[in-house]
Write an enzyme that holds these catalytic residues in place. Structure first.
Site, PDB file in Angstrom:
ATOM      1  N   SER A   1      48.409  93.217  58.795  1.00  0.00           N
ATOM      2  CA  SER A   1      47.984  94.474  58.169  1.00  0.00           C
ATOM      3  C   SER A   1      47.190  94.189  56.893  1.00  0.00           C
ATOM      4  CB  SER A   1      49.172  95.390  57.890  1.00  0.00           C
ATOM      5  OG  SER A   1      49.997  94.863  56.884  1.00  0.00           O
TER       6      SER A   1
ATOM      7  N   LEU B   1      52.185  81.511  57.545  1.00  0.00           N
ATOM      8  CA  LEU B   1      53.519  80.934  57.367  1.00  0.00           C
ATOM      9  C   LEU B   1      53.576  79.413  57.320  1.00  0.00           C
ATOM     10  CD1 LEU B   1      55.669  83.370  59.522  1.00  0.00           C
ATOM     11  CD2 LEU B   1      55.262  83.369  57.059  1.00  0.00           C
TER      12      LEU B   1
ATOM     13  N   ILE C   1      49.798  74.777  53.826  1.00  0.00           N
ATOM     14  CA  ILE C   1      48.369  74.448  53.893  1.00  0.00           C
ATOM     15  C   ILE C   1      48.221  72.944  53.702  1.00  0.00           C
ATOM     16  CG2 ILE C   1      46.138  74.776  52.715  1.00  0.00           C
ATOM     17  CD1 ILE C   1      47.048  77.129  54.406  1.00  0.00           C
TER      18      ILE C   1
ATOM     19  N   HIS D   1      52.071  86.723  47.758  1.00  0.00           N
ATOM     20  CA  HIS D   1      53.513  86.518  47.956  1.00  0.00           C
ATOM     21  C   HIS D   1      54.231  87.826  47.638  1.00  0.00           C
ATOM     22  CE1 HIS D   1      57.180  84.176  48.298  1.00  0.00           C
ATOM     23  NE2 HIS D   1      57.635  84.929  47.310  1.00  0.00           N
TER      24      HIS D   1
HETATM   25  C1  GRF Z   1      53.217  90.322  53.523  1.00  0.00           C
HETATM   26  O1  GRF Z   1      54.325  90.879  52.904  1.00  0.00           O
HETATM   27  C2  GRF Z   1      52.806  89.067  52.764  1.00  0.00           C
HETATM   28  O2  GRF Z   1      53.024  89.122  51.409  1.00  0.00           O
HETATM   29  C3  GRF Z   1      53.725  88.065  53.361  1.00  0.00           C
HETATM   30  O3  GRF Z   1      53.800  88.411  54.728  1.00  0.00           O
HETATM   31  C4  GRF Z   1      53.556  89.797  54.906  1.00  0.00           C
HETATM   32  C5  GRF Z   1      52.423  89.913  55.850  1.00  0.00           C
HETATM   33  O4  GRF Z   1      52.240  91.197  56.321  1.00  0.00           O
HETATM   34  N1  GRF Z   1      53.305  86.741  53.013  1.00  0.00           N
HETATM   35  P1  GRF Z   1      50.992  91.485  57.267  1.00  0.00           P
HETATM   36  O5  GRF Z   1      51.010  90.432  58.375  1.00  0.00           O
HETATM   37  O6  GRF Z   1      49.756  91.396  56.444  1.00  0.00           O
HETATM   38  O7  GRF Z   1      51.226  92.855  57.823  1.00  0.00           O
END
Ligand code: GRF
Length: 199
Positions: free
Chosen positions: A17, A90, A93, A109
């Site tokens: 998203s 996830l 890097i 984050h």
């Molecule tokens: C977000 O809360 C971001 O901070 C974290 O993972 C989530 C990702 O959400 N690292 P999306 O995949 O962008 O919906």
């Protein structure tokens, strides 16, 4: 001097998203373009979102993110990528990428770093820890990426309240709304120092 947009790659592992928010925002800007989506999960919803924006998606295996592998770096150079945005990515890097893109990799984050950061603190784990600690606020941190997990220079933070009756999910929803409100603009403002003005 040739005028060309600054080309960013978004790395995302999940729903994407934030990636979608970034693609929407930059689709109306001349100076910065989202040129590539990189993911380690072929089933990531982020892939479908990229394709709807005509952004090519590179789906890689976990091994391709090993620092001894040159493939990803070669692809980023071949695609003339200038900067990288991690939007819910996830995997760690690889150091060869950090060295090749110094101060050009931004991460988001979902907490107020240094609180609730570090190894193992991702996704719902963060919000569960915030709730368990009975914190009265949480928020987002947008920061540069260096070799140390969640410790690069902080570019921006925004806060939100955490109430006694919040669940990890209600905290997550509030934090995600902050991410959507700020992430693209913070990236745009940061990368602006490297872009060429396009008339
Ligand atoms: C977000 O809360 C971001 O901070 C974290 O993972 C989530 C990702 O959400 N690292 P999306 O995949 O962008 O919906």
């Amino acid at each position: 001097m040739q005028q060309k947009p600054y080309r960013i790659a978004i790395f995302a592992s999940g729903s994407g998203s934030n990636a979608e928010q970034l693609m929407t925002y930059f689709s109306t800007k001349k100076e910065i373009e989202v040129a590539l989506l990189v993911t380690n999960r072929s089933k990531a919803k982020a892939v479908g979102r990229a394709l709807r924006f005509d952004v090519p998606a590179l789906v890689l295996k976990k091994e391709d993110f090993d620092e001894k592998q040159a493939f990803l770096l070669t692809e980023l150079h071949r695609m003339e990528i200038d900067g990288i945005v991690l939007a819910g990515f996830l995997l760690k890097i690889p150091t060869n990428l950090i060295a090749a893109f110094p101060e050009k990799i931004i991460n988001i984050h979902p907490s107020l770093l240094p609180n609730f950061g570090g190894e193992g603190m991702y996704g719902s784990h963060v919000h569960e820890a915030v709730q368990k600690a009975q914190a009265t606020e949480s928020g987002i941190t947008i920061h540069l990426v260096n070799e140390e997990y969640d410790k690069g220079e902080i570019l921006f933070q925004a806060r939100c309240a955490v109430h006694a009756n919040d669940s990890p999910q209600t905290i997550a929803d509030r934090v995600l709304a902050l991410e959507h409100a700020h992430f693209a603009e913070v990236c745009a403002n940061y990368f602006a120092q490297f872009t060429e003005k396009i008339a």
